[in-house]
Write an enzyme that holds these catalytic residues in place. Sequence first.
Site, PDB file in Angstrom:
ATOM      1  N   ASP A   1      33.508 -18.495  21.303  1.00  0.00           N
ATOM      2  CA  ASP A   1      34.128 -19.813  21.207  1.00  0.00           C
ATOM      3  C   ASP A   1      33.080 -20.918  21.284  1.00  0.00           C
ATOM      4  O   ASP A   1      33.144 -21.899  20.542  1.00  0.00           O
ATOM      5  CB  ASP A   1      35.159 -20.012  22.323  1.00  0.00           C
ATOM      6  CG  ASP A   1      35.641 -21.447  22.362  1.00  0.00           C
ATOM      7  OD1 ASP A   1      36.231 -21.897  21.363  1.00  0.00           O
ATOM      8  OD2 ASP A   1      35.393 -22.148  23.362  1.00  0.00           O
TER       9      ASP A   1
ATOM     10  N   SER B   1      40.520 -21.490  20.746  1.00  0.00           N
ATOM     11  CA  SER B   1      39.400 -21.984  21.555  1.00  0.00           C
ATOM     12  C   SER B   1      39.829 -22.186  23.003  1.00  0.00           C
ATOM     13  O   SER B   1      39.204 -21.682  23.941  1.00  0.00           O
ATOM     14  CB  SER B   1      38.879 -23.297  20.964  1.00  0.00           C
ATOM     15  OG  SER B   1      37.897 -23.880  21.794  1.00  0.00           O
TER      16      SER B   1
ATOM     17  N   LYS C   1      39.317 -19.052  26.486  1.00  0.00           N
ATOM     18  CA  LYS C   1      38.651 -19.326  27.768  1.00  0.00           C
ATOM     19  C   LYS C   1      39.621 -19.166  28.932  1.00  0.00           C
ATOM     20  O   LYS C   1      39.258 -18.608  29.977  1.00  0.00           O
ATOM     21  CB  LYS C   1      38.042 -20.726  27.761  1.00  0.00           C
ATOM     22  CG  LYS C   1      36.878 -20.889  26.781  1.00  0.00           C
ATOM     23  CD  LYS C   1      36.132 -22.188  26.979  1.00  0.00           C
ATOM     24  CE  LYS C   1      36.915 -23.397  26.571  1.00  0.00           C
ATOM     25  NZ  LYS C   1      36.994 -23.593  25.110  1.00  0.00           N
TER      26      LYS C   1
ATOM     27  N   HIS D   1      45.650 -26.758  32.021  1.00  0.00           N
ATOM     28  CA  HIS D   1      44.707 -27.286  31.029  1.00  0.00           C
ATOM     29  C   HIS D   1      45.330 -28.479  30.344  1.00  0.00           C
ATOM     30  O   HIS D   1      46.481 -28.430  29.913  1.00  0.00           O
ATOM     31  CB  HIS D   1      44.347 -26.236  29.967  1.00  0.00           C
ATOM     32  CG  HIS D   1      43.419 -26.779  28.920  1.00  0.00           C
ATOM     33  ND1 HIS D   1      42.062 -26.856  29.109  1.00  0.00           N
ATOM     34  CD2 HIS D   1      43.661 -27.326  27.701  1.00  0.00           C
ATOM     35  CE1 HIS D   1      41.502 -27.413  28.042  1.00  0.00           C
ATOM     36  NE2 HIS D   1      42.449 -27.705  27.173  1.00  0.00           N
TER      37      HIS D   1
ATOM     38  N   ARG E   1      32.557 -26.112  14.404  1.00  0.00           N
ATOM     39  CA  ARG E   1      33.729 -26.884  13.979  1.00  0.00           C
ATOM     40  C   ARG E   1      33.444 -28.380  14.027  1.00  0.00           C
ATOM     41  O   ARG E   1      33.915 -29.139  13.181  1.00  0.00           O
ATOM     42  CB  ARG E   1      34.927 -26.570  14.876  1.00  0.00           C
ATOM     43  CG  ARG E   1      35.546 -25.208  14.617  1.00  0.00           C
ATOM     44  CD  ARG E   1      36.481 -24.826  15.754  1.00  0.00           C
ATOM     45  NE  ARG E   1      37.445 -25.877  16.061  1.00  0.00           N
ATOM     46  CZ  ARG E   1      37.918 -26.102  17.283  1.00  0.00           C
ATOM     47  NH1 ARG E   1      37.535 -25.374  18.309  1.00  0.00           N
ATOM     48  NH2 ARG E   1      38.791 -27.061  17.490  1.00  0.00           N
TER      49      ARG E   1
END
Length: 430
Positions: free
Chosen positions: A167, A189, A193, A87, A174
């Site tokens: 989320d 967040s 995931k 990620h 947010r």
Amino acid sequence: MSIEPFDAVDVIHAKRDGGVVPEPALRWMVDAYTRGYVSDAQMASFAMAIFQRGMERDEIRVLTDAMIASGERMSFADLGKKTVDKHSTGGVGDKITLPLAPLVASFGVAVPQLSGRGLGHTGGTLDKLEAIPGWRAALSNEEMFAQMRGDVGAVICAAGSGLAPADKKLYALRDVTGTVEAIPLIASSIMSKKIAEGTDALVLDVKFGSGAFMKDIDRARELARTMVALGTDSGVATTALLTDMSVPLGLAIGNANEVRESVEILAGGGPSDVRELTVALAREMLALSGMPDADVEGALDNGRAMDVWNAMIRAQDGDPDAALPTPRETHTITATADGFVTAMDALPFGVAAWRLGAGRARAEDAVVHAAGVDLHVKPGDAVRAGQALFTLSADDAARFPRAIEALEGAWTIGDTAPAATPLVRERITA
């Protein structure tokens, strides 16, 4: 009507006053918000309290776990292969997922890369791949598993709506309440995931600098350490690299042009910084998968990774040999003096590509796949007056003035070349 075990106002007060929210109350808050009992106004107040007061490591773990528990949790246990994912926190010209997934999969590791779309100046992996004729992002779980189980081994596709729905709801809140930058909320967040996805191992590319979400290296380091701890606490082998996003990554910023650059990397060429980061992340991913000595650069140079790329694109109905979209209009910016490129600020280049049509201002907007910016020079390069520096591409020439405006002051030319700075600054482990 059932009686709720906690009260949202009490939970807000606890965090507002700097206290630790007890685990049962925190789990209830996430669940009650997901099912609509806790209002957006109450959750916005709680998010602001987190932003101002922070959270302890165990609170962030509970928050993340509660968000995972709000939806489904995938499992790759039946694949018969180790799984590893990557990620990135996002940046300008960051197309690393495209060459990285097939590169790692060429070593027999399954790579489930569930990706998203771009919003604002950071591009989305799915938007880039949709520049390839026929390629589709939406796969069923059955198709995804079959692709990873078989000879391909890698899949880049859209994440299903069933992963961490809490989320998705909190993320949207947010964005409109000034709490995007809260590290506990960013970390929970991303990691809710990724942990729900079910991968065995995870490598994080946490960026800092003008083109990154985190401008400051100290904040980026805090985020990286928080996420590595969350992964470790959840049984996912996790490491992170802190990487510099002060300058655009590579020479292409957009969608089709970033695909083109990714293919160059898979062919053993391409810009040195894109290759360097692809190799560094691949080594991390393979080390976590039990192959610390894998010849990553060899797999790029001998065509193995390219073979997996071609198979991966075809498996999702794309044609890897088809021509990519080309722009209707181009505009080239040239140097006004001799010298060296001494600085290049990443963020304005991302904004310029966005204004040219490569990105979207709203989630429902379409992207122009051929739009973007191609760089002909990077910091340290010598230039002559009149030499091409950057080419802007769009389908409508009316987009050029605002893109050029975004680039004003975004680069400098001086008498001496700047000192080189490392792309990968730190490696963070549990």
